[in-house]
Scaffold this motif. Structure first.
Motif, PDB file in Angstrom:
ATOM      1  N   TRP A  75      -5.151  -3.054   2.237  1.00  0.00           N
ATOM      2  CA  TRP A  75      -3.575  -3.313   2.395  1.00  0.00           C
ATOM      3  C   TRP A  75      -3.522  -4.804   2.268  1.00  0.00           C
ATOM      4  CZ3 TRP A  75      -6.346  -0.787   6.299  1.00  0.00           C
ATOM      5  CH2 TRP A  75      -6.555  -1.500   7.357  1.00  0.00           C
ATOM      6  N   GLU A  85       2.707   0.806   8.690  1.00  0.00           N
ATOM      7  CA  GLU A  85       3.183   1.381   7.693  1.00  0.00           C
ATOM      8  C   GLU A  85       2.305   2.397   7.134  1.00  0.00           C
ATOM      9  OE1 GLU A  85       3.317  -1.869   8.074  1.00  0.00           O
ATOM     10  OE2 GLU A  85       5.283  -2.108   9.099  1.00  0.00           O
ATOM     11  N   VAL A  86       1.079   2.076   6.724  1.00  0.00           N
ATOM     12  CA  VAL A  86      -0.022   2.731   6.056  1.00  0.00           C
ATOM     13  C   VAL A  86      -0.305   4.003   6.773  1.00  0.00           C
ATOM     14  CG1 VAL A  86      -2.469   3.077   5.189  1.00  0.00           C
ATOM     15  CG2 VAL A  86      -1.238   0.877   5.001  1.00  0.00           C
ATOM     16  N   TRP A 116       0.767  -1.195  -0.003  1.00  0.00           N
ATOM     17  CA  TRP A 116       0.151  -0.030  -0.089  1.00  0.00           C
ATOM     18  C   TRP A 116       0.662   1.287  -0.027  1.00  0.00           C
ATOM     19  CZ3 TRP A 116      -0.939   4.446   2.234  1.00  0.00           C
ATOM     20  CH2 TRP A 116      -2.135   5.073   1.951  1.00  0.00           C
ATOM     21  N   GLU A 117       1.793   1.047   0.762  1.00  0.00           N
ATOM     22  CA  GLU A 117       2.887   2.524   0.790  1.00  0.00           C
ATOM     23  C   GLU A 117       3.552   2.662  -0.413  1.00  0.00           C
ATOM     24  OE1 GLU A 117       4.369  -0.303   3.294  1.00  0.00           O
ATOM     25  OE2 GLU A 117       2.140  -0.273   3.069  1.00  0.00           O
ATOM     26  N   SER A 118       3.650   1.876  -1.359  1.00  0.00           N
ATOM     27  CA  SER A 118       4.241   1.867  -2.983  1.00  0.00           C
ATOM     28  C   SER A 118       2.920   2.842  -3.655  1.00  0.00           C
ATOM     29  CB  SER A 118       4.782   0.926  -3.374  1.00  0.00           C
ATOM     30  OG  SER A 118       5.651   0.063  -2.706  1.00  0.00           O
ATOM     31  N   ALA A 158       3.118   6.241   6.478  1.00  0.00           N
ATOM     32  CA  ALA A 158       3.141   6.724   5.337  1.00  0.00           C
ATOM     33  C   ALA A 158       2.351   8.031   5.274  1.00  0.00           C
ATOM     34  CB  ALA A 158       2.839   5.894   4.138  1.00  0.00           C
TER      35      ALA A 158
END
Length: 325
Positions: free
Chosen positions: A84, A94-95, A60-62, A98
């Motif tokens: 995600w 991480e989501v 998801w971060e990408s 970000a």
């Protein structure tokens, strides 16, 4: 019932799915094909960013990083976090990180929803969440925040001067989270919507845990209160019959739960409700005489009453909330 479809809008803006990596790559290399649809104006939609729910090839971060490059994020008003990868097994730390890291790139962000995930991607009570306080507190410009999924959810130390709407959708919410919401500092909050859920999926709230919402002392701007999707709906209704907060509400929502005649009787026997603009009781277990009594009491005063989805017609004694698993 489960959550079967994605959100269609957020904060009055239509939801738009940001293209996945494959679609973006295809649009770049297929120069001879028909022109691809351009992305909408950044401020005109609520941007939904999702990846495959199972074993996604892109994190998801990408996808979010691609979004930050492709869109004029200084104009983005609403953001929807969809699935995600492996939400049933991994929390969105991480989501969250970000989004917080990109907060300077999102100066106009007013509405954020985390976990727009359907049952085909992950059942609501399987969605792993995390403590949302750093995200809420880290976006001081927010006006509306929502989250779906109660597993590992936290709201510890939420403090926000401008937030006007808070929504927590679960099939089963731990009472500790309810108490954390009750302790939050939200002086501008006008709309509070909590899906309490069932004990089979982790709900253990009792009426005493709801006291901060019933008094309204910590929520001076509250106009709309929804305590719904609960198997203790009769007890909540009885508590609201004398709750100080009700006198200043415009909307009261006890929908999606197991409300029966006992709870409705207590509610009608308490303080007047004729000042309300709307009373939402949809998905209930009320008898026809009680439904008629509610209408006769409130509709002549101009109150909009939603008594749709009468579950008592099922003919069994077991009561179900609208959303559980």
């Amino acid at each position: 019932m489960t959550v079967s479809s994605n959100m269609q809008e957020l904060d009055g803006l239509p939801a738009f799915d940001f293209p996945d990596a494959d679609a973006e790559a295809e649009a770049k290399v297929d120069a001879d094909a028909e022109p691809k649809a351009k992305l909408p104006d950044a401020a005109s939609v609520a941007w939904r960013i999702s990846v495959d729910a199972y074993d996604s090839e892109e994190e998801w971060e990408s996808a979010f990083a691609r979004f930050l490059k492709a869109v004029d994020t200084t104009e983005v008003r609403a953001l929807i976090v969809g699935a995600w990868s492996d939400a049933y097994d991994s929390a969105p730390d991480e989501v969250i990180g970000a989004i917080i890291a990109a907060s300077d790139q999102l100066p106009c962000l007013r509405a954020l929803f985390v976990g727009d995930i359907t049952y085909e991607e992950c059942e609501i009570s399987w969605i792993n969440q995390t403590d949302m306080a750093p995200l809420i507190n880290g976006l001081p410009q927010l006006r509306s925040f929502g989250v779906r999924g109660g597993q590992l959810l936290g709201m510890t130390g939420v403090k926000h001067e401008r937030l006007r709407s808070l929504t927590v959708e679960t099939g089963g919410l731990d009472a500790a989270v309810v108490r954390e919401i009750g302790a939050a500092e939200l002086p501008a909050l006008e709309h509070l919507d909590i899906w309490l859920g069932t004990s089979g999926y982790g709900a253990n709230t009792i009426v005493a845990d709801l006291e901060p919402f019933l008094t309204g002392a910590r929520l001076p701007a509250l106009k709309s209160l929804a305590l719904r999707n609960s198997e203790i709906q009769d007890h909540i209704a009885a508590a609201l019959a004398g709750a100080p907060v009700v006198a200043r509400l415009e909307t009261l929502d006890l929908s999606m739960g197991t409300l029966g005649d006992e709870g409705a009787e207590a509610l009608l026997g308490g303080q007047p409700l004729t000042h309300l603009k709307k009373l939402d009781l949809h998905h209930h277990y009320l008898s026809e005489p009680m439904r008629e009594r509610i209408r006769a009491t409130l509709e002549p005063a101009g109150v909009i009453v939603d008594l749709s989805e009468c579950e008592s017609a099922r003919g069994d004694d077991w009561r179900y909330t609208a959303v559980a698993e």
